[in-house]
Design an enzyme around this catalytic site. Sequence first.
Site, PDB file in Angstrom:
ATOM      1  NE  ARG A 235       4.596  -3.413   4.467  1.00 30.68           N
ATOM      2  CZ  ARG A 235       4.188  -2.164   4.504  1.00 30.68           C
ATOM      3  NH1 ARG A 235       4.718  -1.322   5.397  1.00 30.68           N
ATOM      4  NH2 ARG A 235       3.284  -1.720   3.662  1.00 30.68           N
ATOM      5  N   GLY A 256      16.812  -2.956   2.088  1.00 25.33           N
ATOM      6  CA  GLY A 256      15.588  -2.994   1.302  1.00 25.33           C
ATOM      7  C   GLY A 256      14.711  -4.195   1.594  1.00 25.33           C
ATOM      8  CG  HIS A 257      11.353  -4.785  -1.020  1.00 19.24           C
ATOM      9  ND1 HIS A 257      10.911  -3.650  -1.651  1.00 19.24           N
ATOM     10  CD2 HIS A 257      11.838  -5.566  -2.014  1.00 19.24           C
ATOM     11  CE1 HIS A 257      11.108  -3.746  -2.941  1.00 19.24           C
ATOM     12  NE2 HIS A 257      11.676  -4.911  -3.186  1.00 19.24           N
ATOM     13  CG  ASN A 258      11.237  -9.274  -0.633  1.00 19.25           C
ATOM     14  OD1 ASN A 258      10.370  -9.239   0.242  1.00 19.25           O
ATOM     15  ND2 ASN A 258      10.949  -9.115  -1.915  1.00 19.25           N
ATOM     16  CB  SER A 276      15.195  -9.768  -3.668  1.00 20.77           C
ATOM     17  OG  SER A 276      13.823  -9.443  -3.569  1.00 20.77           O
TER      18      SER A 276
END
Length: 352
Positions: A235, A256-258, A276
């Site tokens: 998330r 991964g996140h973002n 990201s």
Amino acid sequence: MQDPTFFPRGNGLTLQAVADLVGGTLGADRDASRLVTGIAALGEAGPDDLTFFDAPRYAADLAETRAGCVVVAQKHVSLVPAGIPSVIAKNAATAFATAGRALFPMAAAPTSPSGIDGISARAEIHPSAEIEDGATIEAFAVVGPRVRIGRGTLVAAGAVVGADCRIGRDCRIGAGVTATNALLGNRVILHPGVRIGQDGFGYTAGATGLSKSVQIGRVIIQDDVEIGANSTIDRGAIRDTVIGEGTKIDNQVQIGHNVRIGRHCAIVAQVGISGSTTVGDRVMIGGQTGVTGHVTIGDGAQIAAVSSVNGDVPPGARWGGTPARPVREWFREVTYLHEQALKGRSQRSGDE
């Protein structure tokens, strides 16, 4: 004991029906009413099987095939043996896949492992969950508070759907999947063992060691996404992780996140995409590629397998290598190094 058949043959399709389905035409040996009931490789196909040919390196197999019909492109029609019916299609592999789904519809998406329809009495469903008629929840699945699940969706045995998640219609949530902090569109497929919505790897270094950063974002998975077995999607930290419409993700992929992935991308097994990163529409990433965080891969880019992406990739580019760079540049460097190695080997042999 006879081996089980996991995908039994159905009533089949006539060759005319195959041609109509794939937007093709019948070849010279026109036998429009002939029936095919299965699919098989060129060398293994029998008289009731449909097969396809799209590469000259398999010409020997084509010459010996016993298939009931071969799907083939116009440029390869002359290679089809006399007496073997053919369907001529613009793209043989794509047409064969289309026909395969029609012949074996139950193989196109995960089905209920237990074979039940409806809600099992052994499922754990919170009273506040809203489940539309026509959904299937198998034994030992857990559905948390305020979850909403649309009609036609399957939540297989042992799956966990966390509080407040939304799952659209006609989705397939495989056995042992966990989905938390997630919003799923329609016709999403999560194969067994997928992990959606766990917190990402976020820490800050300080004088006393690593300090954990909270991750309060969500995972948003749009319509028609398919995610392979044992893949993981974290998330977001302070914004959402997003997987765009129609994207297909292979087994054992880490996102991964973002991360934001666009529409109709193909991401092959064992790819890792760090936090990201932004991936545009129609991007293809080959297996075992690593993508560092905070980079952008432009629309339509292609990344070769076993590459390392550590910077932005322009739209439409074809990159590969470690570190990844334009494919032509990479090939030139590999060729040069190979030539230098041969020269060095030759010189050493001469000295001896």
